[in-house]
Design an enzyme around this catalytic site. Sequence first.
Site, short mmCIF file in Angstrom:
data_model
loop_
_atom_site.label_atom_id
_atom_site.label_comp_id
_atom_site.label_asym_id
_atom_site.label_seq_id
_atom_site.Cartn_x
_atom_site.Cartn_y
_atom_site.Cartn_z
N THR A 29 0.83 -1.21 0.00
CA THR A 29 0.00 0.00 0.00
C THR A 29 0.86 1.25 0.00
OG1 THR A 29 -1.77 -1.13 1.19
CG2 THR A 29 -1.77 1.28 1.27
N ARG B 210 20.21 7.81 5.29
CA ARG B 210 20.94 7.02 4.30
C ARG B 210 21.08 5.60 4.84
NH1 ARG B 210 20.38 11.49 2.44
NH2 ARG B 210 21.90 12.77 1.30
N GLU C 160 5.12 -4.30 11.50
CA GLU C 160 4.92 -5.19 12.64
C GLU C 160 4.57 -4.37 13.88
OE1 GLU C 160 7.31 -8.53 15.32
OE2 GLU C 160 8.35 -7.46 13.71
#
Length: 336
Positions: free
Chosen positions: A109, A229, A290
């Site tokens: 999504t 990064r 999660e």
Amino acid sequence: MPVGPITLILNGRAAVDERLREAVGSLRDSGFQVDVRACWEDGDPARHARDVAEIHAKRRGDADLDNAVIVAAGGDGTINEVAAALVECGGECESDAGGPILGVVPYGTANDFATAAGLPVDDPPRCLLQIPDLTCHFADVGRLNGRPFINAASAGYAARVTTEADPMVKKLLGGMAYWWTGLKNLSDTVGTEVTVTADGDRWRGRVLAVVVGNGRYAGGGIAVTPHARIDDGKLEVTIVPEVGVSEYKALYDDLAAVAEGRDPKLLTIGRAENITIEADAPIQVNLDGEPLTDRTLKFDVLRNAIRVLLPATSPLLSAPSEREERSLLGIGAERG
């Protein structure tokens, strides 16, 4: 770098994409070995990745397995499961043939990691076809209380928004569903008192959210850790203070300002190797899909933990001049 055998770990819902099937056939016709493993149950991505990584470990030195690629074809949760499995199976990259290489095909999504990486998120079959043309890079992996993650962890209201977003709304609006859910519920939200410690610097106050990113995006395309990064040995942290509805838009204006190199007015953003969030009450966390709940969140970084295929110009990669040690960008001011 020549690409070795490819294992496509595929979200079951994407298995019906005829264009993806054609892309698999095209790679095979071009001489690439492609094994497809569909995921139908929770935990399947990690299980499949561990199977492939263990085979690779047993046959280390086999030229046929040099530069083997595991492609995670799914959302951010699928990508994170595969990346975590590679770390847990000992895929540290000590050489060019250190372990299976992670590839990404976005079928979720939000697709936050793929968006930050500069992949064509609107065309997953194209992502698969370009796998042989991408470059291999060492990538850091973050850890939250020992759990590996490749993209981001959102604590507080940001985690609640991700959990509460209606599946039908997500299907209709995609990543915008998180914005809509956040705005709809903001007036009922109470901030959480937290202490954030980043490499020794300390911040305390009430927050709507704290986001720790190895990647740049969370919540459906929001650049909430805009300078992160995956190869600099640090995590970026963004502290979102408790505000009223009238200031909600100002938070997003702040994110745009930081992305453009201007100073934020409300947000506190920094970078560190070790970050701890201590909450006065259990705080909800979304770790790349999660859900978790805890009062103490300890983050650290595994440097060069895995290899990842990315565009050579990926925004997640440091320029040579940026690979020097960086200091924090504002952590240290205490908010009482």
